[in-house]
Scaffold this motif. Structure first.
Motif, mmCIF file in Angstrom:
data_model
loop_
_atom_site.group_PDB
_atom_site.id
_atom_site.type_symbol
_atom_site.label_atom_id
_atom_site.label_comp_id
_atom_site.label_asym_id
_atom_site.label_seq_id
_atom_site.Cartn_x
_atom_site.Cartn_y
_atom_site.Cartn_z
ATOM 1 N N GLY A 82 1.350 15.297 -23.080
ATOM 2 C CA GLY A 82 2.622 15.910 -23.439
ATOM 3 C C GLY A 82 3.764 15.390 -22.593
ATOM 4 N N ILE A 83 3.521 15.222 -21.291
ATOM 5 C CA ILE A 83 4.556 14.703 -20.392
ATOM 6 C C ILE A 83 4.881 13.250 -20.729
ATOM 7 C CG2 ILE A 83 5.053 14.081 -18.001
ATOM 8 C CD1 ILE A 83 3.468 16.534 -17.136
ATOM 9 N N LEU A 84 3.843 12.444 -20.981
ATOM 10 C CA LEU A 84 4.052 11.034 -21.301
ATOM 11 C C LEU A 84 4.842 10.867 -22.596
ATOM 12 C CD1 LEU A 84 0.542 9.550 -20.392
ATOM 13 C CD2 LEU A 84 2.679 9.369 -19.083
ATOM 14 N N VAL A 85 4.462 11.622 -23.618
ATOM 15 C CA VAL A 85 5.189 11.568 -24.895
ATOM 16 C C VAL A 85 6.603 12.103 -24.711
ATOM 17 C CG1 VAL A 85 5.245 12.415 -27.266
ATOM 18 C CG2 VAL A 85 3.075 11.768 -26.243
ATOM 19 N N GLY A 86 6.761 13.122 -23.872
ATOM 20 C CA GLY A 86 8.082 13.697 -23.624
ATOM 21 C C GLY A 86 9.021 12.736 -22.935
ATOM 22 N N ILE A 87 8.502 11.905 -22.039
ATOM 23 C CA ILE A 87 9.338 10.904 -21.365
ATOM 24 C C ILE A 87 9.849 9.875 -22.368
ATOM 25 C CG2 ILE A 87 9.313 9.017 -19.686
ATOM 26 C CD1 ILE A 87 7.345 10.684 -18.027
ATOM 27 N N VAL A 88 8.949 9.420 -23.250
ATOM 28 C CA VAL A 88 9.363 8.466 -24.291
ATOM 29 C C VAL A 88 10.394 9.107 -25.211
ATOM 30 C CG1 VAL A 88 8.586 7.052 -26.223
ATOM 31 C CG2 VAL A 88 7.139 7.284 -24.200
ATOM 32 N N LEU A 89 10.161 10.377 -25.560
ATOM 33 C CA LEU A 89 11.091 11.105 -26.418
ATOM 34 C C LEU A 89 12.454 11.242 -25.758
ATOM 35 C CD1 LEU A 89 11.634 12.822 -28.954
ATOM 36 C CD2 LEU A 89 10.697 14.785 -27.717
ATOM 37 N N TYR A 90 12.465 11.510 -24.472
ATOM 38 C CA TYR A 90 13.719 11.643 -23.708
ATOM 39 C C TYR A 90 14.540 10.354 -23.794
ATOM 40 C CZ TYR A 90 16.603 11.280 -19.476
ATOM 41 O OH TYR A 90 17.626 11.047 -18.586
ATOM 42 N N VAL A 172 7.696 3.294 -30.098
ATOM 43 C CA VAL A 172 6.728 3.609 -29.044
ATOM 44 C C VAL A 172 6.301 5.074 -29.140
ATOM 45 C CG1 VAL A 172 6.369 3.775 -26.549
ATOM 46 C CG2 VAL A 172 7.616 1.827 -27.498
ATOM 47 N N HIS A 173 7.243 5.957 -29.472
ATOM 48 C CA HIS A 173 6.934 7.381 -29.608
ATOM 49 C C HIS A 173 5.931 7.602 -30.733
ATOM 50 C CE1 HIS A 173 7.840 11.625 -30.894
ATOM 51 N NE2 HIS A 173 7.721 11.792 -29.587
ATOM 52 N N ILE A 174 6.131 6.933 -31.876
ATOM 53 C CA ILE A 174 5.208 7.053 -33.004
ATOM 54 C C ILE A 174 3.818 6.572 -32.617
ATOM 55 C CG2 ILE A 174 4.639 6.060 -35.267
ATOM 56 C CD1 ILE A 174 7.523 6.259 -36.032
ATOM 57 N N LEU A 175 3.753 5.418 -31.954
ATOM 58 C CA LEU A 175 2.464 4.855 -31.564
ATOM 59 C C LEU A 175 1.772 5.696 -30.492
ATOM 60 C CD1 LEU A 175 3.455 1.082 -31.547
ATOM 61 C CD2 LEU A 175 1.870 2.201 -33.125
ATOM 62 N N THR A 176 2.568 6.316 -29.619
ATOM 63 C CA THR A 176 1.989 7.182 -28.591
ATOM 64 C C THR A 176 1.374 8.424 -29.218
ATOM 65 O OG1 THR A 176 3.681 6.446 -27.020
ATOM 66 C CG2 THR A 176 2.434 8.405 -26.431
ATOM 67 N N ILE A 177 2.092 9.017 -30.169
ATOM 68 C CA ILE A 177 1.559 10.167 -30.903
ATOM 69 C C ILE A 177 0.283 9.765 -31.635
ATOM 70 C CG2 ILE A 177 1.938 11.728 -32.854
ATOM 71 C CD1 ILE A 177 3.476 12.597 -30.458
ATOM 72 N N THR A 202 9.492 18.732 -21.478
ATOM 73 C CA THR A 202 9.717 17.578 -20.606
ATOM 74 C C THR A 202 11.043 16.904 -20.918
ATOM 75 O OG1 THR A 202 7.329 17.164 -20.424
ATOM 76 C CG2 THR A 202 8.808 15.329 -19.895
ATOM 77 N N CYS A 203 11.293 16.681 -22.211
ATOM 78 C CA CYS A 203 12.547 16.057 -22.635
ATOM 79 C C CYS A 203 13.741 16.928 -22.263
ATOM 80 C CB CYS A 203 12.519 15.800 -24.138
ATOM 81 S SG CYS A 203 13.987 14.969 -24.779
ATOM 82 N N SER A 204 13.607 18.242 -22.428
ATOM 83 C CA SER A 204 14.692 19.165 -22.113
ATOM 84 C C SER A 204 15.006 19.161 -20.621
ATOM 85 C CB SER A 204 14.313 20.584 -22.560
ATOM 86 O OG SER A 204 15.279 21.515 -22.123
ATOM 87 N N ILE A 205 13.977 19.245 -19.787
ATOM 88 C CA ILE A 205 14.187 19.285 -18.342
ATOM 89 C C ILE A 205 14.861 18.007 -17.855
ATOM 90 C CG2 ILE A 205 13.003 19.285 -16.109
ATOM 91 C CD1 ILE A 205 10.894 21.134 -17.406
ATOM 92 N N LEU A 206 14.379 16.861 -18.321
ATOM 93 C CA LEU A 206 14.968 15.584 -17.924
ATOM 94 C C LEU A 206 16.423 15.479 -18.396
ATOM 95 C CD1 LEU A 206 11.991 13.151 -18.668
ATOM 96 C CD2 LEU A 206 12.790 13.955 -16.431
ATOM 97 N N SER A 207 16.692 15.970 -19.615
ATOM 98 C CA SER A 207 18.057 15.913 -20.165
ATOM 99 C C SER A 207 19.006 16.816 -19.388
ATOM 100 C CB SER A 207 18.044 16.313 -21.645
ATOM 101 O OG SER A 207 17.298 15.398 -22.420
#
Length: 307
Positions: A82-90, A172-177, A202-207
């Motif tokens: 979840g964290i890894l995907v969230g970083i890519v999403l961010y 990258v997000h699609i492939l990670t999912i 994760t995306c929210s906190i980083l943003s």
């Protein structure tokens, strides 16, 4: 085409519709608040919106065959993905939102759609098998996206460049999912919801951290952008991204990319209905070509021709 694949395709099409209308909301929201503030709040809403569903499925599994230890282990194994995907999403969401402040919605829609090209290209390096019909469908869909969203005097501006880079991270997000969904991480519905919740958080906190450093957050700006933020948080994030995670279990990444490219079509529809934008004949032709590209991606072309 089996039922699971068809259902997955329909869910991805619904996801594309939600995201298409979200482009309009994001464009409006960018006029009132900064990109990091907008994404920070909307992804926080998306994460919180999943809490009732997580609690609901938790109760079901608790009353079923799963014991407390199994559920605790299930939660732990979704944290890192979840964290890894969230970083890519961010990264992807940030580039898209900033780019929208410097380019038009139509051009941003097309350029973001380029991720459907990067998905199979990156997939080749990951030893994914890409069928010939997928390549043909991608080519047709790209032409359709060009006719729909790009003007004849197309040029790369600062905003366009950000969208191009962002499209790589959307791929990258699609492939990670896809990577995690093909493993044992997503064996139950609650695991899908947990991973979605973690990536949004994760995306929210980083943003929000970035917003506190680089942006000036005001209540008046948030209030003026409230409707776009609510749409972006509850539908575009809470609903659509979860549908994407669930649907990609039964749809190949290259096929998912083409179906999700319909986001541009729905974005144009949303612009016409909500912002009074009109579409030219060239745009309608583009829509038809995109639909043809989607159909071609689902029809297997035989490598042998019988004479």
């Amino acid at each position: 085409m089996n039922n699971k694949r068809l259902c997955g395709g329909m869910l991805l099409l619904l996801t594309a519709a939600i995201w298409g209308f979200a482009i309009v909301a994001q464009r409006v929201g960018s006029q009132h608040v900064g990109a990091f503030t907008f994404n920070g709040i909307r992804f926080a809403l998306g994460s919180v919106s999943l809490t009732p569903l997580i609690l609901y499925y938790y109760k079901i599994e608790k009353n079923g065959t799963c014991n407390a230890n199994d559920m605790e282990l299930s939660t732990k194994k979704t944290i890192l993905p979840g964290i890894l995907v969230g970083i890519v999403l961010y990264i992807a969401a940030t580039l898209q939102q900033i780019g929208l402040a410097y380019t038009t919605a139509g051009k941003a829609s097309f350029i973001t759609g380029l991720y459907m090209i990067f998905v199979p290209i990156i997939g080749v390096f990951l030893k994914h098998k890409i069928e010939r019909n997928s390549w043909i469908g991608i080519g047709v869909a790209v032409v359709g996206l060009y006719l729909l969203s790009v003007n004849k005097n197309f040029s790369i501006s600062y905003g366009d460049l950000l969208e191009v880079i962002g499209s790589i991270f959307w791929a990258v997000h699609i492939l990670t999912i896809d990577y995690f969904s093909t493993k044992d991480y997503f064996s139950t519905k609650i695991e899908i919801l947990k991973l979605s919740c973690i990536q949004f958080a994760t995306c929210s906190i980083l943003s929000l951290i970035t917003a506190l450093i680089f942006e000036q957050i005001t209540m008046s700006g948030i209030f003026n952008a409230l409707i776009p933020i609510l749409y972006g948080g509850l539908l575009s994030v809470g609903v659509a991204y979860t549908l994407q995670v669930a649907a990609q279990k039964n749809v190949k990444p290259s096929h998912a990319a083409i179906i999700l490219s319909m986001e541009s079509v729905f974005g144009a529809i949303g612009g016409a209905l909500l912002l009074g934008e009109s579409m030219s004949t060239r745009g309608y032709i583009g829509c038809i070509l995109i639909l043809e590209g989607i159909l071609l991606s689902q029809i297997k072309i035989s490598s042998r021709v019988r004479l």
